[in-house]
Design a protein around this motif. Structure first.
Motif, PDB file in Angstrom:
ATOM      1  N   PHE A 117       0.842  -1.191   0.000  1.00 20.19           N
ATOM      2  CA  PHE A 117       0.000   0.000   0.000  1.00 20.19           C
ATOM      3  C   PHE A 117       0.878   1.241   0.000  1.00 20.19           C
ATOM      4  CE2 PHE A 117      -4.463  -1.203   0.516  1.00 20.19           C
ATOM      5  CZ  PHE A 117      -4.329  -2.560   0.736  1.00 20.19           C
ATOM      6  N   GLY A 118       0.457   2.272  -0.744  1.00 20.67           N
ATOM      7  CA  GLY A 118       1.254   3.475  -0.841  1.00 20.67           C
ATOM      8  C   GLY A 118       0.398   4.716  -0.910  1.00 20.67           C
ATOM      9  N   SER A 119       1.055   5.826  -1.141  1.00 16.21           N
ATOM     10  CA  SER A 119       0.432   7.158  -1.191  1.00 16.21           C
ATOM     11  C   SER A 119      -0.248   7.494   0.121  1.00 16.21           C
ATOM     12  CB  SER A 119      -0.580   7.244  -2.348  1.00 16.21           C
ATOM     13  OG  SER A 119       0.058   7.009  -3.577  1.00 16.21           O
ATOM     14  N   TRP A 120       0.408   7.156   1.205  1.00 16.54           N
ATOM     15  CA  TRP A 120      -0.141   7.406   2.542  1.00 16.54           C
ATOM     16  C   TRP A 120      -0.326   8.898   2.772  1.00 16.54           C
ATOM     17  CZ3 TRP A 120      -1.261   3.278   5.776  1.00 16.54           C
ATOM     18  CH2 TRP A 120      -0.736   2.033   5.395  1.00 16.54           C
ATOM     19  N   GLY A 121      -1.431   9.235   3.416  1.00 15.63           N
ATOM     20  CA  GLY A 121      -1.655  10.611   3.810  1.00 15.63           C
ATOM     21  C   GLY A 121      -1.040  10.893   5.175  1.00 15.63           C
ATOM     22  N   GLN A 122      -1.380  12.052   5.719  1.00 22.26           N
ATOM     23  CA  GLN A 122      -0.847  12.453   7.031  1.00 22.26           C
ATOM     24  C   GLN A 122      -1.637  11.844   8.180  1.00 22.26           C
ATOM     25  OE1 GLN A 122       2.017  14.340   7.451  1.00 22.26           O
ATOM     26  NE2 GLN A 122       2.138  13.827   5.270  1.00 22.26           N
ATOM     27  N   GLY A 123      -2.806  11.312   7.867  1.00 19.24           N
ATOM     28  CA  GLY A 123      -3.632  10.706   8.899  1.00 19.24           C
ATOM     29  C   GLY A 123      -4.568  11.697   9.550  1.00 19.24           C
ATOM     30  N   THR A 124      -5.582  11.156  10.202  1.00 19.30           N
ATOM     31  CA  THR A 124      -6.527  11.969  10.962  1.00 19.30           C
ATOM     32  C   THR A 124      -6.723  11.328  12.330  1.00 19.30           C
ATOM     33  OG1 THR A 124      -8.722  13.025  10.893  1.00 19.30           O
ATOM     34  CG2 THR A 124      -8.568  10.800   9.984  1.00 19.30           C
ATOM     35  N   GLN A 125      -6.695  12.143  13.363  1.00 23.88           N
ATOM     36  CA  GLN A 125      -6.757  11.633  14.734  1.00 23.88           C
ATOM     37  C   GLN A 125      -8.192  11.342  15.133  1.00 23.88           C
ATOM     38  OE1 GLN A 125      -4.198  11.071  17.146  1.00 23.88           O
ATOM     39  NE2 GLN A 125      -5.886  10.166  18.313  1.00 23.88           N
ATOM     40  N   VAL A 126      -8.399  10.163  15.683  1.00 28.85           N
ATOM     41  CA  VAL A 126      -9.684   9.784  16.265  1.00 28.85           C
ATOM     42  C   VAL A 126      -9.448   9.492  17.734  1.00 28.85           C
ATOM     43  CG1 VAL A 126     -11.514   8.053  16.302  1.00 28.85           C
ATOM     44  CG2 VAL A 126     -10.625   8.886  14.111  1.00 28.85           C
TER      45      VAL A 126
END
Length: 122
Positions: A109-118
């Motif tokens: 898997f690639g093109s990871w984003g910065q993420g979002t906090q939950v």
């Protein structure tokens, strides 16, 4: 730059709901399988759900089965993760990433984003 962008995270009480969104810049997200992953504090990143490209088959890890729903809207170039009945153990940073197929390993898997906090807390 080919990258995904996650949004929709926040603070929610146990039992609450959130809908995360994964948006693509520079390519058609519908051409790929898209997975959602999360990383809890002090733990390794883990897969939680995936949606295939052509047949849109969906997959869920046991920890979220029956509570989370993954879907895609190719017209909007987005993949969503509806999260219901949230638990404190769902707390973490959520990421989306793309691959050719859901059955590819995480390393594919690639093109990871910065993420979002939950954060699920009282």
């Amino acid at each position: 730059q080919v990258q995904l962008e996650e949004s929709g995270g926040g603070l929610v009480h146990p039992g609450g709901s959130l809908r995360l969104s994964c948006a693509a810049n520079g390519f058609a997200l519908g051409d790929y399988a898209v997975g959602w992953f999360r990383q809890a504090p002090g733990k390794e990143r883990e897969g939680i759900s995936c949606i295939d490209r052509a047949d849109a088959n969906t997959y869920y890890w046991d920890s979220v089965k029956g509570r989370f729903t993954i879907s895609r809207d190719n017209a909007k170039n987005r993949v969503y993760l509806q999260m219901n009945s949230l638990k404190p153990e769902d707390t973490g940073v959520y990421y989306c990433a793309k691959a050719a197929y859901c059955h590819d390993g995480m390393s594919s898997f690639g093109s990871w984003g910065q993420g979002t906090q939950v954060t699920v807390s009282l």
